[in-house]
Design a protein around this motif. Structure first.
Motif, short mmCIF file in Angstrom:
data_model
loop_
_atom_site.label_atom_id
_atom_site.label_comp_id
_atom_site.label_asym_id
_atom_site.label_seq_id
_atom_site.Cartn_x
_atom_site.Cartn_y
_atom_site.Cartn_z
N ASP A 185 51.81 60.77 21.26
CA ASP A 185 51.08 61.30 20.10
C ASP A 185 50.01 60.32 19.62
OD1 ASP A 185 53.40 59.71 19.21
OD2 ASP A 185 52.82 60.30 17.18
N ARG A 239 47.07 60.86 21.95
CA ARG A 239 46.39 62.09 21.52
C ARG A 239 45.51 61.82 20.30
NH1 ARG A 239 50.17 65.75 18.55
NH2 ARG A 239 49.80 64.03 17.13
N ASP A 240 46.07 61.15 19.31
CA ASP A 240 45.32 60.88 18.08
C ASP A 240 44.11 59.99 18.33
OD1 ASP A 240 47.18 62.46 16.80
OD2 ASP A 240 48.26 60.78 15.86
#
Length: 197
Positions: free
Chosen positions: A104, A107-108
């Motif tokens: 994550d 992704r960020d």
């Protein structure tokens, strides 16, 4: 004024690519495997390839209408969509790759890099793990809006390998080009493999 910014952005993109292009304009032919800096990709579409150092841009109709960006072998401390620049004490924030990031967080960082390139309303959906050969990575979809309010849809594949990050990022306007190509592009990204050493 927005058109002036778009023209300036295109001139900047062209100059950046011209500065790093080693060979360009080659065709990635539908149905044939292509090596992109150690990645094996095969598409059902014909693409024009613009190659640079650890960065390759593919397009069918032109970068404003569809762009598939390969940013490979991103080292810790480098920007996730440029593989350039280094994180420093004076520049601690930004879309930097750090080894051992959670999926994550990767992704960020990619979404932050898209925002840093001037896109608005950047969001992701359908975030999921994905196997690229024997390497676990991730896939997700993106939505983003350009300065003129045109909405683009896209898809991202990303994975760490040999201590480095690889990002494949495709975008196209939702009005025509995204619906036309999304199935073929997702098939291509799902099947990314690795060239023999």
């Amino acid at each position: 004024m927005k058109n002036l910014y778009r023209i300036l952005a295109l001139v900047l993109l062209a100059s950046l690519l011209a500065g790093c292009v080693s060979t360009g304009g080659r065709l990635a032919k539908a149905g044939q495997a292509a090596d992109v800096n150690g990645l094996q990709v095969q598409s059902d579409l014909n693409w024009t390839r613009i190659k640079g150092y650890r960065i390759e841009l593919w397009t069918i109709d032109g970068p404003e209408l569809n762009t598939l960006l390969f940013v490979t072998k991103i080292k810790p401390g480098e920007q996730v969509l440029r593989a350039t620049g280094k994180q420093t004490k004076s520049r601690p924030d930004g879309a930097w790759y750090k080894q051992g990031m959670r999926p994550d967080e990767i992704r960020d960082a990619i979404l932050d890099a898209v925002r840093a390139e001037g896109w608005d309303d950047v969001s992701s959906s359908n975030f999921r793990p994905h196997q690229f050969g024997n390497t676990t990575g991730m896939r997700f979809d993106v939505l983003q809006t350009n300065a003129d309010g045109l909405i683009y849809g896209g898809s991202v594949a990303a994975f760490e390998r040999d201590g480095m990050l690889n990002v494949l990022y495709w975008r196209a306007p939702l009005e025509h080009y995204h619906p036309r190509d999304v199935t073929a592009v997702n098939k291509m990204l799902d099947a990314v493999g690795f060239a023999a050493p």
